[in-house]
Design a protein around this motif. Sequence first.
Motif, mmCIF file in Angstrom:
data_model
loop_
_atom_site.group_PDB
_atom_site.id
_atom_site.type_symbol
_atom_site.label_atom_id
_atom_site.label_comp_id
_atom_site.label_asym_id
_atom_site.label_seq_id
_atom_site.Cartn_x
_atom_site.Cartn_y
_atom_site.Cartn_z
ATOM 1 N N VAL A 196 0.852 -1.187 0.000
ATOM 2 C CA VAL A 196 0.000 0.000 0.000
ATOM 3 C C VAL A 196 0.886 1.234 0.000
ATOM 4 C CG1 VAL A 196 -0.171 -0.035 2.516
ATOM 5 C CG2 VAL A 196 -1.907 1.170 1.186
ATOM 6 N N LEU A 197 0.444 2.266 -0.710
ATOM 7 C CA LEU A 197 1.138 3.554 -0.772
ATOM 8 C C LEU A 197 0.184 4.624 -0.264
ATOM 9 C CD1 LEU A 197 3.578 5.312 -1.723
ATOM 10 C CD2 LEU A 197 2.411 5.511 -3.928
ATOM 11 N N VAL A 198 0.656 5.474 0.643
ATOM 12 C CA VAL A 198 -0.162 6.529 1.240
ATOM 13 C C VAL A 198 0.388 7.872 0.777
ATOM 14 C CG1 VAL A 198 -1.131 7.462 3.364
ATOM 15 C CG2 VAL A 198 -0.531 5.038 3.235
ATOM 16 N N VAL A 199 -0.482 8.670 0.134
ATOM 17 C CA VAL A 199 -0.101 9.971 -0.418
ATOM 18 C C VAL A 199 -1.007 11.025 0.210
ATOM 19 C CG1 VAL A 199 0.191 11.364 -2.495
ATOM 20 C CG2 VAL A 199 0.587 8.895 -2.582
ATOM 21 N N GLY A 200 -0.414 12.043 0.799
ATOM 22 C CA GLY A 200 -1.160 13.152 1.389
ATOM 23 C C GLY A 200 -0.790 14.464 0.728
#
Length: 511
Positions: A196-200
Motif C-alpha cells: 500500500v502507498l499513502v499519499v497526502g
Amino acid sequence: MSDSGHSQPGMYGPGRRRRRRREREPGLPAGPLGVSGIGREREYSSRDRRDGSEETGGPVMQKTPIILAKPPAERPKPSAAAAAAASSSTAPATMEKTIVLMKPREESKPSAPSDGGAAIPATATREKEGQRPTQPVYQIQNRGMGSTAPSGNLDPVVGQAKLLPPEKMKHAIKLVDDQMNWCDNAMEYLLDQTDVLVVGVIGLQGTGKSMIMSLLSANMPEDDQRSYVFRTQSQEIRERAGNQTSGIDFFITQERIIFLDTQPILSPSVLDHLINNDRKLPPEYSLPHTYVEMQSLQVAAFLFTVCHVVIVAQDWFTDLNLYRFLQTAEMLKPSTPSPSHEHSGSSGSDEGTEYYPHVVFLQNKAKREDFCPRNLKQMHVVIDKLMMHSRLKYKGILSMLDCKVFPGLSSDYLDSEVNLFLLPVMESDGEENILRAGAGGTPVFSLLPGYKGHPSFQSLVSKMRSQVMSMPRPQLSHTILTEKNWFHYAARIWDGVKKSSALSEYSRLLA
C-alpha cells in the motif's frame, strides 16, 4: 481338517464315508473314497457346485475361510501410517488395526453404501490409500474458505464472493471530520495486505489540492469537475472566498493507493467561520488564530507520520511562511513508536530510527516563464537552500528531467535538483480555441494549437501520476503494516497528536 490343512485321525472313518455317499447328488460319478486323491477333490468340487460357485482349476487351498486375508504377494503395499500401526504378527490383529485406520477416512469423505458382509475391493483400498497424503491439503483449503464441508459440497456463490475484489470507491469519505474527530467509515474498504502507498497533500487555500488529488487518483482532466472524487470549490464558494474541504478526506484506489486530502493550512476562511459563528474554543486555546494555526500543525504533523509521500501544493513561487510552517510541523511531529522489545527509556527520536516522509513540491498554475530552464534552475536552488536543514526527504525521487519534460536539457543540468514538479493552468476547450484563432488568420494556422511554452496539461498530469505511483514505500513503523493495521496505526497517531505535550507547549508560547 485343522487350520494348518493337515488331516486328523478318525475324521474319515467308514461311517463318515457312508454319510457322504448318501448326501451326494444323483447323477454325479462315483469315485474312489480314499482319504486323499481324486475322490477327495471331486467331493470338494461337488460341494462347491452345491453352493453355486464355479469350479476353479487352481489349488483348493486358495479358498480360505478368512476372506479379508490375502497372500503376502497379493496384499497392497501398506502406507506409512498402517506400517507404523502394525505391531502384531498375527493376521486377525493386523486386519483389525487396518479397519480402525480406515474409519476416519470413510467418515471424512462420503462413500457409497455397501453390504455388511461384502469385502472392500482392492482397487478402492488403493484409491483411499493413494488419497491419504493429500487429505490434509483439502482440510487446509476448507479452513481457508471458512467452511468445514467437503470441497464438493461448497456453495459456488460463497466461493465467488470470497474471490471478488474489494468494493470500488466512487467518492471520498471522511477520515477526520470538521470537528477534528476520527471517523471509522474507511475500515470497510481496506484489506489485509501490505503493498500500500499513502499519499497526502497540504497547502494554502485555493491552491488546487482537491483537484490535484482527484487527477492523481481516479479522474481525468476532461472529466466534469462535479464528478471528481474529491469535491473542488464551486463557483459560489469561490466567490465568497470559502474553503471546500474540512478535516481530512480519504480515498483508496483499486491499485491500493491511499490519498488523503486535507483542509487548507492557515486558512483565513476557517478563521472567519470560527469568529462569525461564535464557535466555542477548546479550553487550552484562548485566541481563534492560535487555534487555527494549531489545527494546521496537527494535520501536517499527522501526515508527516502516516504518509509515504506528502505533496506541498502552492500556486505562486514562493511563500516563505510556508517553509517556516513545514519546519515547525517537522519539529512537532510525533516520534516513531518504539518496538515492544526495546527498553522504555528510549525516546525514539534518533535520526537512524525516526521516520520522515518524501516531500514533493508542486507548483500549480505555473506560467509560461516558469518553464524557462533558467527560472527552473533558480527555483530548485531556492528550495534547496530553504530546506537544507530539514530531515524531510525532499530530494531524489522525482525529476522533471527524467520524464522528458525538457528534452533539450541533460540530467546534470540542475546541480541541486529537488522534488519539484510544475503544472500549468488547466485550460478548457474554449480557451484552446481562442489560442488557435490567435495563432494566425489563415485557415491552415487556425487548425494548429497556440504556442504554450510547455507540454499540455494532460501530458504533465500523466507524467506526474506515473512518478508518484512508482515512489518507494518504506516502512512507516518498526513493523510491516497492512492496510487495516495502517488504519489503526493512523488512529493512534491522530489521538497522540491531539494530546501531544509538545503541541500544547508550543500553543502556550504562541499565546
